[in-house]
Design a protein around this motif. Sequence first.
Motif, mmCIF file in Angstrom:
data_model
loop_
_atom_site.group_PDB
_atom_site.id
_atom_site.type_symbol
_atom_site.label_atom_id
_atom_site.label_comp_id
_atom_site.label_asym_id
_atom_site.label_seq_id
_atom_site.Cartn_x
_atom_site.Cartn_y
_atom_site.Cartn_z
ATOM 1 N N MET A 1 6.332 -12.391 -9.559
ATOM 2 C CA MET A 1 7.304 -11.476 -8.999
ATOM 3 C C MET A 1 6.876 -11.133 -7.578
ATOM 4 O O MET A 1 5.737 -10.762 -7.347
ATOM 5 C CB MET A 1 7.453 -10.267 -9.898
ATOM 6 N N ARG A 2 7.752 -11.289 -6.686
ATOM 7 C CA ARG A 2 7.453 -11.081 -5.281
ATOM 8 C C ARG A 2 8.318 -9.946 -4.744
ATOM 9 O O ARG A 2 9.534 -9.964 -4.893
ATOM 10 C CB ARG A 2 7.752 -12.342 -4.477
ATOM 11 N N LEU A 3 7.667 -8.986 -4.141
ATOM 12 C CA LEU A 3 8.400 -7.861 -3.560
ATOM 13 C C LEU A 3 8.562 -8.000 -2.055
ATOM 14 O O LEU A 3 9.309 -7.260 -1.448
ATOM 15 C CB LEU A 3 7.682 -6.540 -3.873
ATOM 16 N N LYS A 4 7.815 -8.927 -1.466
ATOM 17 C CA LYS A 4 7.825 -9.104 -0.017
ATOM 18 C C LYS A 4 7.480 -7.793 0.684
ATOM 19 O O LYS A 4 8.145 -7.365 1.604
ATOM 20 C CB LYS A 4 9.153 -9.679 0.460
ATOM 21 N N MET A 5 6.424 -7.164 0.169
ATOM 22 C CA MET A 5 5.950 -5.899 0.713
ATOM 23 C C MET A 5 4.454 -6.045 0.922
ATOM 24 O O MET A 5 3.758 -6.598 0.071
ATOM 25 C CB MET A 5 6.247 -4.770 -0.289
ATOM 26 N N SER A 6 3.970 -5.562 2.026
ATOM 27 C CA SER A 6 2.527 -5.649 2.279
ATOM 28 C C SER A 6 1.771 -4.694 1.356
ATOM 29 O O SER A 6 2.336 -3.733 0.821
ATOM 30 C CB SER A 6 2.215 -5.297 3.734
ATOM 31 N N GLN A 7 0.507 -4.980 1.181
ATOM 32 C CA GLN A 7 -0.338 -4.072 0.398
ATOM 33 C C GLN A 7 -0.363 -2.697 1.034
ATOM 34 O O GLN A 7 -0.346 -1.687 0.326
ATOM 35 C CB GLN A 7 -1.755 -4.626 0.293
ATOM 36 N N GLU A 8 -0.386 -2.656 2.342
ATOM 37 C CA GLU A 8 -0.400 -1.368 3.054
ATOM 38 C C GLU A 8 0.860 -0.564 2.749
ATOM 39 O O GLU A 8 0.788 0.639 2.489
ATOM 40 C CB GLU A 8 -0.536 -1.575 4.567
ATOM 41 N N ALA A 9 2.004 -1.241 2.767
ATOM 42 C CA ALA A 9 3.271 -0.551 2.502
ATOM 43 C C ALA A 9 3.334 -0.064 1.060
ATOM 44 O O ALA A 9 3.755 1.063 0.798
ATOM 45 C CB ALA A 9 4.450 -1.474 2.811
ATOM 46 N N LEU A 10 2.913 -0.918 0.126
ATOM 47 C CA LEU A 10 2.918 -0.518 -1.279
ATOM 48 C C LEU A 10 1.951 0.640 -1.513
ATOM 49 O O LEU A 10 2.271 1.595 -2.225
ATOM 50 C CB LEU A 10 2.558 -1.702 -2.181
ATOM 51 N N ALA A 11 0.790 0.585 -0.886
ATOM 52 C CA ALA A 11 -0.179 1.672 -1.016
ATOM 53 C C ALA A 11 0.414 2.981 -0.491
ATOM 54 O O ALA A 11 0.298 4.027 -1.138
ATOM 55 C CB ALA A 11 -1.457 1.323 -0.271
ATOM 56 N N ALA A 12 1.046 2.919 0.653
ATOM 57 C CA ALA A 12 1.633 4.125 1.247
ATOM 58 C C ALA A 12 2.730 4.706 0.353
ATOM 59 O O ALA A 12 2.799 5.924 0.157
ATOM 60 C CB ALA A 12 2.187 3.812 2.635
ATOM 61 N N LYS A 13 3.577 3.830 -0.207
ATOM 62 C CA LYS A 13 4.672 4.301 -1.060
ATOM 63 C C LYS A 13 4.183 4.832 -2.403
ATOM 64 O O LYS A 13 4.762 5.773 -2.944
ATOM 65 C CB LYS A 13 5.684 3.179 -1.304
ATOM 66 N N SER A 14 3.130 4.220 -2.935
ATOM 67 C CA SER A 14 2.687 4.583 -4.278
ATOM 68 C C SER A 14 1.623 5.672 -4.305
ATOM 69 O O SER A 14 1.367 6.263 -5.347
ATOM 70 C CB SER A 14 2.150 3.346 -5.000
ATOM 71 N N GLY A 15 0.978 5.925 -3.155
ATOM 72 C CA GLY A 15 -0.055 6.946 -3.102
ATOM 73 C C GLY A 15 -1.434 6.451 -3.485
ATOM 74 O O GLY A 15 -2.339 7.248 -3.710
ATOM 75 N N TYR A 16 -1.599 5.139 -3.577
ATOM 76 C CA TYR A 16 -2.906 4.556 -3.890
ATOM 77 C C TYR A 16 -3.489 3.910 -2.637
ATOM 78 O O TYR A 16 -2.773 3.636 -1.685
ATOM 79 C CB TYR A 16 -2.788 3.519 -5.015
ATOM 80 N N GLU A 17 -4.777 3.664 -2.658
ATOM 81 C CA GLU A 17 -5.452 3.009 -1.538
ATOM 82 C C GLU A 17 -5.088 1.525 -1.506
ATOM 83 O O GLU A 17 -4.900 0.909 -2.549
ATOM 84 C CB GLU A 17 -6.975 3.145 -1.673
ATOM 85 N N ARG A 18 -5.029 0.960 -0.306
ATOM 86 C CA ARG A 18 -4.740 -0.459 -0.152
ATOM 87 C C ARG A 18 -5.771 -1.301 -0.890
ATOM 88 O O ARG A 18 -5.449 -2.310 -1.518
ATOM 89 C CB ARG A 18 -4.691 -0.875 1.323
ATOM 90 N N ALA A 19 -7.038 -0.877 -0.880
ATOM 91 C CA ALA A 19 -8.090 -1.620 -1.561
ATOM 92 C C ALA A 19 -7.819 -1.697 -3.067
ATOM 93 O O ALA A 19 -8.066 -2.736 -3.694
ATOM 94 C CB ALA A 19 -9.452 -0.979 -1.294
#
Length: 67
Positions: A1-19
């Motif tokens: 499943m591909r969201l075409k979202m960077s890890q940074e963007a997903l981290a920012a939206k979800s409240g978790y760290e990019r790492a």
Amino acid sequence: MRLKMSQEALAAKSGYERAFISLIELGKTNPSLRSIFDICASVDMKPSVFLRQVEQLSGFALPDKIR
């Protein structure tokens, strides 16, 4: 499943760290049910849909006597 979202963007939206997002993506950590729900909510996806897709991609199947 591909969201075409960077890890940074997903981290920012979800409240978790990019790492943490990276570790999940690489299969180096298992997310808790709470983090799965949070991440799914951040991309407007039902956790049940996400888990169904994971099941299909992994080829997971229950033993016959449990079905």
